[in-house]
Structure formats: C-alpha cells, structure tokens
Design an enzyme around this catalytic site. Sequence first.
Site, PDB file in Angstrom:
ATOM      1  N   VAL A 111       9.678   6.101  -0.491  1.00  0.00           N
ATOM      2  CA  VAL A 111       9.518   7.250   0.404  1.00  0.00           C
ATOM      3  C   VAL A 111      10.285   8.447  -0.129  1.00  0.00           C
ATOM      4  O   VAL A 111      11.422   8.311  -0.585  1.00  0.00           O
ATOM      5  CB  VAL A 111      10.072   6.891   1.809  1.00  0.00           C
ATOM      6  CG1 VAL A 111      10.147   8.116   2.704  1.00  0.00           C
ATOM      7  CG2 VAL A 111       9.233   5.800   2.457  1.00  0.00           C
ATOM      8  N   CYS A 112       9.659   9.624  -0.098  1.00  0.00           N
ATOM      9  CA  CYS A 112      10.409  10.851  -0.388  1.00  0.00           C
ATOM     10  C   CYS A 112       9.953  11.948   0.560  1.00  0.00           C
ATOM     11  O   CYS A 112       9.214  11.680   1.505  1.00  0.00           O
ATOM     12  CB  CYS A 112      10.257  11.262  -1.845  1.00  0.00           C
ATOM     13  SG  CYS A 112       8.630  11.876  -2.253  1.00  0.00           S
ATOM     14  N   ALA A 113      10.376  13.174   0.314  1.00  0.00           N
ATOM     15  CA  ALA A 113      10.089  14.246   1.261  1.00  0.00           C
ATOM     16  C   ALA A 113       8.596  14.568   1.308  1.00  0.00           C
ATOM     17  O   ALA A 113       8.002  14.674   2.378  1.00  0.00           O
ATOM     18  CB  ALA A 113      10.891  15.489   0.897  1.00  0.00           C
ATOM     19  N   GLU A 125       6.063  13.437  -1.506  1.00  0.00           N
ATOM     20  CA  GLU A 125       5.250  12.388  -2.129  1.00  0.00           C
ATOM     21  C   GLU A 125       5.544  12.250  -3.620  1.00  0.00           C
ATOM     22  O   GLU A 125       5.642  11.128  -4.126  1.00  0.00           O
ATOM     23  CB  GLU A 125       3.730  12.649  -1.950  1.00  0.00           C
ATOM     24  CG  GLU A 125       2.838  11.568  -2.556  1.00  0.00           C
ATOM     25  CD  GLU A 125       1.360  11.865  -2.349  1.00  0.00           C
ATOM     26  OE1 GLU A 125       0.904  11.872  -1.195  1.00  0.00           O
ATOM     27  OE2 GLU A 125       0.670  12.095  -3.361  1.00  0.00           O
ATOM     28  N   MET A 154       7.672  12.144   3.982  1.00  0.00           N
ATOM     29  CA  MET A 154       8.236  12.311   5.325  1.00  0.00           C
ATOM     30  C   MET A 154       7.574  13.466   6.067  1.00  0.00           C
ATOM     31  O   MET A 154       7.564  13.517   7.292  1.00  0.00           O
ATOM     32  CB  MET A 154       9.749  12.546   5.239  1.00  0.00           C
ATOM     33  CG  MET A 154      10.544  11.341   4.814  1.00  0.00           C
ATOM     34  SD  MET A 154      10.362   9.909   5.932  1.00  0.00           S
ATOM     35  CE  MET A 154      11.590  10.287   7.191  1.00  0.00           C
TER      36      MET A 154
END
Lengths: 76, 379
Positions: free
Chosen positions: B74-76, B78, B103
Amino acid sequence: MKADVVVVDTKGLACPMPIVKAKKALDSMETGQIMKVLSTDKGSLNDFQAWVRGTKHELVQHEEKDGVFTFYVKKQ
Amino acid sequence: MMTTVKAMTSGELARYLIDRKPLYILDVRNEDVYGDWRIEGQSIESINIPYFDLLDGVEEAVKQLPSDGPILVVCAKEGSSVFVAEQLAEAGLREVYYLQGGMKEWSEHLEPVKAGDLPDGALYQFVRLGKGCLSYMVVSGGEAAVIDAMRTTGVYEAFAEKLGVTIKHTLDTHLHADHISGGRKLAELTGAAYWLPPKDAGEVTFSYAKLEDGERIAIGATEIGIGALYSPGHTIGSTSFIVNGQYLLTGDILFVASIGRPDLAGQAEDWAGDLRRTLYEGYRGLSEELIVLPAHFGQIDELDENGRVAAKLGDLFRDNPGLHLEDESEFRRAVTENLPQHPNAYQQIRQTNMGRIHPTEEEQREMEIGPNRCAIHDQ
C-alpha cells in the site's frame, strides 16, 4: 573534487521515481557534492525529508515555487 | 520467471475487512503518515517500511513478511506500491497485490450494506471504511432519500439506478467538519431537495430546505417518514432522524462506542450542555428498541459480521461509556478536555460545506485525508 552541482530533474514524474532517480545520482557522487532535485510530485516534500533523514546525507535547503519543489542535498 | 503482481481494488480490500479474511499489509508510505492513518481490521496485520528504504532491495521486508497468504502493498497513490510489489514477487513471494489507486482511492471507497428492512424498501448504510464515515439511503416505494452523503455522489446515483428508485431528498444531520458533504451536489444532479438544519446554516451561500424539529419528510407512496428531532451538541443545529419509527439516525451526536465532540465549530464550552441534554434527556425519552445508525465509527471492530455499524438504543444506554458520565462536571471535562486532534483541514471543510470556498477536486481529496476524529474517544 568535483564542484559542480548535480541536477536531477524529476518534474512530471510520480512516486517513487523522484527518489529513485535522486538516490541513483547520489550514489555516483562524491562526498561534499551538492545535488539539486526538481520535482512536481506533491508527496515529495515529506518523503524527501524522511528519506534524507534516514541516510547520512544532509538536506541543505528546500523550496517550493509555482508547484515545483527544489531540494538541495549534500552528500556525506 | 514471470512475476505475478495483481491489483487489488478498494472494493476487494473492503471485503477482506468485512468478511474478516486474513491479509498482511506492507505499507510503504513514510512513517509519519502511517502513524497518523492506516488500514486496520480484525483480520489485517500491517507493517510499515517506507519505499525509500527499499531502494537497495527488499530483503529486509521479505524477512518480516509471512511466506504464505496474500500480501498487499500500500502507498499513497499506487506507484510506489507497484514498485515494491514487483520486487517482492521477484524475491519469490507468491501472492503479492498492490492497492489500486492507493490510500487516495481507499479513503473515498463506499461499501453499501443493508442496515435493515422498511415497508416496500430498505435502509442502506454506505460504509466509508478508510475514513470511518457512514451515510445512508432510505428507500421505499420507488423513492429514496440520501442522508449525510459523501462528495463521491456517483456512488449514490449508481446505487439508486440499480434499485430503480428516484432520489427525492438529500439531508445533512449537521454542517460537517470532517468531510465535504455531497448532499447539495447530489440534490442538484438529481433534482432532489437539499435539507440542512437552519441553525447550522447561518453562513451558507446557497438556498436549501429548512430542516426543523418535527418536520416529516415522506418517502414513497407508503407511510414511511423521516422525522426530524432537534438534538444539538456536536453543532448547534445537529438534528437526528427517526425513520419509520424503527431507526434513529444520530449524526455525530451518539456513536456506537463513543459520543460526539462539541468543539469542532469552536464552541465546546457552550455546546457541552446541549450535548448532555440531548444524550441524557432527549434520547432518554425515545424507545430503547430504536436501532441507532450514526454518521461515524471510530474503530473497525464497531462493524458487525455484515459490515454494518448499528446498535439498539437500549444497548447503548447500557454499554456506551459516553452515556455513563452521570456527574455533570465529569461530563463537561470528558467532552472539552484531552480531545483527540482535530480532523484534517476541518475549518476549510466547514467553509466548503457552507459554499464559502470552492476547492478543486484534488484539493478536496487532500482536505479529507485521514480519519474523521469526530468522537471524543477517537485516537
């Protein structure tokens, strides 16, 4: 010793490329040299600060102008 | 060897949380953001290693990750999660996903669940898992009303279309401070009436239908009605709704595990007394059989096995710590001191909901990042 500032232009690139490119440049630099990174990625500021904090290098200065973030990192 | 990195959508992730299927998350955002706000669930385990610490290889991460079962990176947005996920797959991990849209999309995802039945219809709850916001669609006799709509109004339009019903009303229980209301936009798009409590609308720049105590809004041809019950405390205008004598929509006044905070419009001291009267006198006069449906949850374990956040009013009088502060000064302290951090950008969000500022889509998304923090017990 090389005195030139190494410019890494990552404008238009999204995460993770600005830091990937910056790291690559930094790895090939000599101690004391300055790297100037340009980025338009909004997440850059926090990530850049956190990344440099975790390395032995020094974030000398950063600024934002017209949506472009500029970071100066001194290689240690 | 072909690597097999797959995208996981927010909708698929929502099912992992609701169905309590095990999932291991590697969150590669920086530590501050992870500490502030992350994906949580009973069946979810997560660790945080920023992507910039994995540029020289993912060996450190692989050591900490389980060798079996699905792993979600998971990141901010993609990009970094794809970057890390591909390396994990190359390092031999078999079931690696990245969160599609990161996110950013997760924070906007709405998962519709059925909250209960209504004559010739049903009451649906839209669970915004990433932010802890709850909105509702009351459906009966081919008509619908949407309550506390999020700004992602397309979700409600598509849902109504799927059910073959027409949205006639949109209502906000109060002027929100943690998210940008979609009520007005949805009303404009569908030709519905937009209702807002006038005491919260003193500074708004648009026209609206006045939601006053005792107002009854009919939905469909049947006897279903939404009865407005003035219940100040979180804001001066806060209004609860009683739907068909079965459901009590409490807005940000009463939650399942906590109670609302009175300080987000800057008047904690003044409104603490209102909040106490609403909770300890107003709601006390209602049937304990009413099913409470709030506008937020604070912890993922407030979701039941169907993904729904709901509780009987009588059960909350027994179990909710916010309803057991019998001493008035103790209550006042609990709702005015040591409150959680404010929701992100809450003042700009209020200004936006009043129609006084007009941020772009991207700015609105940024303003809403993070948890809702509307309850006094939120962290």
